[in-house]
Design a protein around this motif. Structure first.
Motif, PDB file in Angstrom:
ATOM      1  N   ARG A   1       8.643  14.008  -5.960  1.00 26.84           N
ATOM      2  CA  ARG A   1       8.210  13.186  -5.000  1.00 26.84           C
ATOM      3  C   ARG A   1       8.815  11.760  -5.212  1.00 26.84           C
ATOM      4  NH1 ARG A   1       5.400  15.178  -0.654  1.00 26.84           N
ATOM      5  NH2 ARG A   1       5.655  17.402  -1.114  1.00 26.84           N
ATOM      6  N   SER A   2       9.858  11.707  -5.561  1.00 28.63           N
ATOM      7  CA  SER A   2      10.372  10.556  -6.230  1.00 28.63           C
ATOM      8  C   SER A   2      12.069  10.210  -5.552  1.00 28.63           C
ATOM      9  CB  SER A   2      10.818  10.478  -7.612  1.00 28.63           C
ATOM     10  OG  SER A   2       9.574  10.541  -8.395  1.00 28.63           O
ATOM     11  N   PRO A   3      12.267   9.006  -5.070  1.00 24.22           N
ATOM     12  CA  PRO A   3      13.551   8.894  -4.275  1.00 24.22           C
ATOM     13  C   PRO A   3      14.753   9.209  -5.348  1.00 24.22           C
ATOM     14  CG  PRO A   3      12.450   6.739  -5.336  1.00 24.22           C
ATOM     15  CD  PRO A   3      11.613   7.752  -5.668  1.00 24.22           C
ATOM     16  N   LEU A   4      15.579   9.431  -4.541  1.00 22.74           N
ATOM     17  CA  LEU A   4      16.982  10.042  -5.327  1.00 22.74           C
ATOM     18  C   LEU A   4      18.077   9.042  -4.595  1.00 22.74           C
ATOM     19  CD1 LEU A   4      18.697  12.136  -6.708  1.00 22.74           C
ATOM     20  CD2 LEU A   4      18.794  13.522  -4.609  1.00 22.74           C
ATOM     21  N   LEU A   5      18.929   8.621  -5.535  1.00 21.67           N
ATOM     22  CA  LEU A   5      19.769   7.672  -5.222  1.00 21.67           C
ATOM     23  C   LEU A   5      21.485   8.103  -5.827  1.00 21.67           C
ATOM     24  CD1 LEU A   5      18.726   4.018  -6.473  1.00 21.67           C
ATOM     25  CD2 LEU A   5      18.647   5.150  -3.985  1.00 21.67           C
ATOM     26  N   PHE A   6      22.181   8.094  -5.044  1.00 25.17           N
ATOM     27  CA  PHE A   6      23.739   8.569  -5.524  1.00 25.17           C
ATOM     28  C   PHE A   6      24.479   7.209  -5.901  1.00 25.17           C
ATOM     29  CE2 PHE A   6      23.179  12.915  -4.577  1.00 25.17           C
ATOM     30  CZ  PHE A   6      22.427  13.193  -3.785  1.00 25.17           C
ATOM     31  N   CYS A   7      25.430   7.757  -6.900  1.00 31.06           N
ATOM     32  CA  CYS A   7      26.255   6.581  -7.401  1.00 31.06           C
ATOM     33  C   CYS A   7      27.450   7.037  -7.893  1.00 31.06           C
ATOM     34  CB  CYS A   7      25.300   5.818  -8.729  1.00 31.06           C
ATOM     35  SG  CYS A   7      26.245   4.527  -9.449  1.00 31.06           S
ATOM     36  N   ASP A   8      28.375   6.257  -7.867  1.00 26.66           N
ATOM     37  CA  ASP A   8      29.596   6.534  -8.384  1.00 26.66           C
ATOM     38  C   ASP A   8      30.248   5.678  -9.092  1.00 26.66           C
ATOM     39  OD1 ASP A   8      32.198   9.077  -6.769  1.00 26.66           O
ATOM     40  OD2 ASP A   8      31.449   8.904  -8.723  1.00 26.66           O
ATOM     41  N   PRO A   9      29.804   5.560 -10.237  1.00 26.84           N
ATOM     42  CA  PRO A   9      30.187   4.129 -11.258  1.00 26.84           C
ATOM     43  C   PRO A   9      31.626   4.022 -11.402  1.00 26.84           C
ATOM     44  CG  PRO A   9      29.277   5.920 -12.498  1.00 26.84           C
ATOM     45  CD  PRO A   9      29.203   6.283 -11.197  1.00 26.84           C
ATOM     46  N   GLU A  10      32.292   5.105 -11.228  1.00 24.58           N
ATOM     47  CA  GLU A  10      33.639   4.804 -11.320  1.00 24.58           C
ATOM     48  C   GLU A  10      34.536   4.117 -10.412  1.00 24.58           C
ATOM     49  OE1 GLU A  10      35.114   8.876 -11.921  1.00 24.58           O
ATOM     50  OE2 GLU A  10      33.402   9.244 -13.284  1.00 24.58           O
ATOM     51  N   VAL A  11      34.123   4.142  -9.386  1.00 24.62           N
ATOM     52  CA  VAL A  11      34.451   3.270  -8.253  1.00 24.62           C
ATOM     53  C   VAL A  11      33.820   2.254  -8.404  1.00 24.62           C
ATOM     54  CG1 VAL A  11      34.766   3.209  -5.741  1.00 24.62           C
ATOM     55  CG2 VAL A  11      34.739   5.470  -6.980  1.00 24.62           C
ATOM     56  N   ASP A  12      34.468   0.899  -8.268  1.00 25.65           N
ATOM     57  CA  ASP A  12      34.267  -0.574  -8.573  1.00 25.65           C
ATOM     58  C   ASP A  12      33.292  -0.996  -7.506  1.00 25.65           C
ATOM     59  OD1 ASP A  12      36.202  -2.520 -10.872  1.00 25.65           O
ATOM     60  OD2 ASP A  12      34.053  -1.699 -10.846  1.00 25.65           O
TER      61      ASP A  12
ATOM     62  N   VAL B   1      24.513  -0.521  -5.941  1.00 27.24           N
ATOM     63  CA  VAL B   1      23.424   0.266  -6.584  1.00 27.24           C
ATOM     64  C   VAL B   1      22.719  -0.541  -7.590  1.00 27.24           C
ATOM     65  CG1 VAL B   1      23.117   1.960  -8.193  1.00 27.24           C
ATOM     66  CG2 VAL B   1      24.782   2.464  -6.305  1.00 27.24           C
ATOM     67  N   ALA B   2      23.399  -1.606  -8.381  1.00 27.08           N
ATOM     68  CA  ALA B   2      22.543  -2.296  -9.296  1.00 27.08           C
ATOM     69  C   ALA B   2      21.850  -3.006  -8.429  1.00 27.08           C
ATOM     70  CB  ALA B   2      23.455  -3.054  -9.955  1.00 27.08           C
ATOM     71  N   GLN B   3      22.203  -3.737  -7.262  1.00 26.11           N
ATOM     72  CA  GLN B   3      21.237  -4.708  -6.628  1.00 26.11           C
ATOM     73  C   GLN B   3      20.147  -3.668  -5.995  1.00 26.11           C
ATOM     74  OE1 GLN B   3      23.285  -5.908  -2.916  1.00 26.11           O
ATOM     75  NE2 GLN B   3      23.688  -7.690  -3.887  1.00 26.11           N
ATOM     76  N   ARG B   4      20.413  -2.521  -5.734  1.00 27.28           N
ATOM     77  CA  ARG B   4      19.109  -1.629  -5.479  1.00 27.28           C
ATOM     78  C   ARG B   4      18.066  -1.539  -6.420  1.00 27.28           C
ATOM     79  NH1 ARG B   4      20.520   3.630  -1.930  1.00 27.28           N
ATOM     80  NH2 ARG B   4      18.454   3.613  -1.287  1.00 27.28           N
ATOM     81  N   LEU B   5      18.938  -1.301  -7.481  1.00 30.50           N
ATOM     82  CA  LEU B   5      17.837  -1.075  -8.694  1.00 30.50           C
ATOM     83  C   LEU B   5      17.018  -2.159  -9.055  1.00 30.50           C
ATOM     84  CD1 LEU B   5      20.058   1.067 -11.037  1.00 30.50           C
ATOM     85  CD2 LEU B   5      18.220   1.700  -9.805  1.00 30.50           C
ATOM     86  N   VAL B   6      17.819  -3.402  -8.876  1.00 27.63           N
ATOM     87  CA  VAL B   6      16.925  -4.642  -9.283  1.00 27.63           C
ATOM     88  C   VAL B   6      15.912  -5.025  -8.236  1.00 27.63           C
ATOM     89  CG1 VAL B   6      17.362  -7.217  -9.277  1.00 27.63           C
ATOM     90  CG2 VAL B   6      18.945  -5.606 -10.500  1.00 27.63           C
ATOM     91  N   ARG B   7      16.147  -4.530  -7.102  1.00 31.48           N
ATOM     92  CA  ARG B   7      15.169  -4.672  -6.068  1.00 31.48           C
ATOM     93  C   ARG B   7      13.945  -3.955  -6.312  1.00 31.48           C
ATOM     94  NH1 ARG B   7      13.150  -8.725  -3.951  1.00 31.48           N
ATOM     95  NH2 ARG B   7      12.609  -8.718  -1.870  1.00 31.48           N
ATOM     96  N   MET B   8      14.316  -2.700  -6.472  1.00 28.63           N
ATOM     97  CA  MET B   8      13.266  -1.721  -6.878  1.00 28.63           C
ATOM     98  C   MET B   8      12.466  -2.013  -8.171  1.00 28.63           C
ATOM     99  SD  MET B   8      14.820   2.121  -6.205  1.00 28.63           S
ATOM    100  CE  MET B   8      13.121   3.090  -7.014  1.00 28.63           C
ATOM    101  N   LEU B   9      13.137  -2.557  -9.153  1.00 25.21           N
ATOM    102  CA  LEU B   9      12.416  -2.910 -10.076  1.00 25.21           C
ATOM    103  C   LEU B   9      11.620  -4.135 -10.089  1.00 25.21           C
ATOM    104  CD1 LEU B   9      12.148  -2.854 -13.560  1.00 25.21           C
ATOM    105  CD2 LEU B   9      14.311  -4.193 -13.518  1.00 25.21           C
ATOM    106  N   GLN B  10      12.160  -4.986  -9.235  1.00 29.58           N
ATOM    107  CA  GLN B  10      10.881  -6.115  -8.943  1.00 29.58           C
ATOM    108  C   GLN B  10       9.883  -5.709  -8.074  1.00 29.58           C
ATOM    109  OE1 GLN B  10      13.819  -8.954  -6.732  1.00 29.58           O
ATOM    110  NE2 GLN B  10      12.996 -10.313  -8.124  1.00 29.58           N
ATOM    111  N   ILE B  11      10.107  -4.817  -7.337  1.00 36.93           N
ATOM    112  CA  ILE B  11       8.891  -4.244  -6.436  1.00 36.93           C
ATOM    113  C   ILE B  11       8.010  -3.447  -7.312  1.00 36.93           C
ATOM    114  CG2 ILE B  11       7.992  -2.793  -4.795  1.00 36.93           C
ATOM    115  CD1 ILE B  11      10.580  -3.442  -3.139  1.00 36.93           C
ATOM    116  N   CYS B  12       8.371  -2.716  -8.550  1.00 36.86           N
ATOM    117  CA  CYS B  12       7.485  -1.935  -8.924  1.00 36.86           C
ATOM    118  C   CYS B  12       6.535  -2.871 -10.232  1.00 36.86           C
ATOM    119  CB  CYS B  12       8.351  -0.741  -9.874  1.00 36.86           C
ATOM    120  SG  CYS B  12       8.925   0.456  -9.000  1.00 36.86           S
TER     121      CYS B  12
END
Lengths: 247, 180
Positions: B125-136, B142-153
């Motif tokens: 029951r957790s969110p799933l994100l997709f990321c392709d870090p080789e593509v700049d 993705v980092a932005q999303r993670l930072v925002r999620m982190l702030q909320i959590c």
């Protein structure tokens, strides 16, 4: 918002005990060198954060106070229960949003009212907008009424058509029953005894006449008279040849 | 401690900590660097780990968000993540856990099917994100999303809690997967 420098990353190997590299003091100390407004913003932000975190802890405490069922549920049941709970959460959220919306609307209307009382009500653009809105509302209501009336008429016409159809259906049914009755009567009559006796009499008469015909025929043939010469005689003989059952 | 629990420590003032669990160190380091480059009002701390359980003799701050990074090119990373999931307390999954799947762009190299990860995320029951870090271009969003999620959590965003975010991120159920 002010930038907070000094963000850090640390790796933790699973086996060795070498710890991560954090340890810089928090940047609150660094903000003391900033201007007082920045400090105020920081303090307000910290206050909001602490409030939110307190709320989280409180809700966690409340959650743990609730008793969890001890029996072991099947996977599907657990999933169904989880979905029910999630739906409850969604419903509560939606209800909350609606209430907030209603509250906002009320606040907006009171603020608007106060604003109107304060300003000169005749000249403001707001009054023009509101008059326009009222005009449009009247138009809407009128067209609603018109469409309602048209729908009523349509409904009446449809009802009448239905009634006519029903009437025609009943008439056709009557016709059919009458026809069937006539057919039945005919059949009954044909099978009645009177008809039988009449038919028998007819048959007997036909047979008697046929016999008489044969008798006359044989008389004439036996007398050896030449019946082909006299046309009246010929006609009589030919008539005797007529088969009566074919009439 | 062998099991990670949320909310068992006091939060640091204006600090948010994220734990990235995954087998590829280079990838985790890249993600960490992109996240730290992001503009954020609170102080970010990124912890990287190859697997759980974490060593207990280290003094670490309260962990606000755990992201399990699965590389779709290797089955080992999936297995690693599945084993690490056992060392996380159940209360963490109320919005403070996320799955990040990388390498979905190169379909020919994927040994783990996309639906496996989707099913894993749905089970927990957790969110799933997709990321392709080789593509700049992909790394920064993705980092932005993670930072925002982190702030909320971490509770730094007033009015939005981790659970709230979880129900917002819930995607509609794919009917074809339900029939399977």
């Amino acid at each position: 918002m002010e930038k907070q420098p000094g963000k850090q990353a640390a790796t933790e190997p699973p086996d060795s005990g070498a710890g991560g590299g954090e340890g810089e003091p928090p940047q609150v100390a660094g903000a003391q060198a900033a201007r007082p407004e920045d400090r105020l913003t920081l303090l307000l932000r910290l206050r909001a954060q602490t409030k939110q975190q307190l709320l989280e802890y409180k809700s966690m405490v409340d959650a743990t106070e609730e008793k969890t069922p001890e029996q072991i549920l099947q996977d599907k049941q657990i999933e169904a229960k989880i979905e029910d709970l999630e739906n409850e959460i969604e419903e509560v959220k939606v209800a909350f949003e609606m209430k907030k919306l209603a509250l906002d609307r009320m606040q907006l209307s009171t603020a608007l009212k106060k604003n109107l009382e304060k300003n000169n009500p005749r000249t403001s653009v707001l009054m023009d907008n509101m008059k326009h809105v009222l005009k449009l509302n009247k138009l809407i209501m009128k067209s609603h009424q018109e469409s309602w009336d048209l729908e009523e008429k349509l409904l009446d016409v449809r009802k009448k058509r239905l009634q006519l159809k029903q009437a025609s259906e009943s008439k056709l049914l009557e016709i059919q029953t009458e026809k069937n009755k006539q057919k039945d009567d005919l059949a009954v009559m044909e099978n009645s005894d009177k008809m039988k006796t009449i038919q028998q009499n007819l048959q007997m008469e036909i047979q008697i006449t046929t016999v008489i015909q044969h008798v006359f025929q044989n008389l004439i043939l036996g007398s050896k008279a030449n019946w082909a010469e006299d046309p009246a005689f010929k006609e009589i003989v030919l008539q005797l040849e007529k088969n009566l059952t074919m009439i | 401690m062998s099991v990670l629990r949320p909310l068992d420590k006091q939060p640091g003032l204006n600090t948010a900590t994220i734990l990235l669990v995954g087998t590829e160190d280079a990838l985790l380091q890249q993600l960490a660097d992109s996240m730290l480059k992001e503009d954020c009002a609170s102080e970010l701390k990124v912890h990287l780990a190859r697997s759980l359980p974490l060593p207990s003799n280290v003094n670490r701050p309260r962990i606000d968000l755990i992201m399990f990074v699965v590389n779709l090119h290797s089955k080992y990373s999936l297995r690693n993540v599945e084993e690490s999931l056992r060392h996380v307390d159940a209360t963490f999954f109320l919005g403070k856990v996320g799955f990040l799947a990388t390498g979905a762009g190169r379909e020919s190299h994927c040994s783990v099917h996309r639906s496996t990860v989707v099913r894993l995320a749905r089970t927990y029951r957790s969110p799933l994100l997709f990321c392709d870090p080789e593509v700049d271009g992909f790394r920064a969003p993705v980092a932005q999303r993670l930072v925002r999620m982190l702030q909320i959590c971490a509770g730094h965003v007033p009015g939005v809690s981790a659970l709230n975010l979880l129900s917002l991120l819930r995607s509609s159920e794919n009917p074809t997967l339900e029939d399977l």
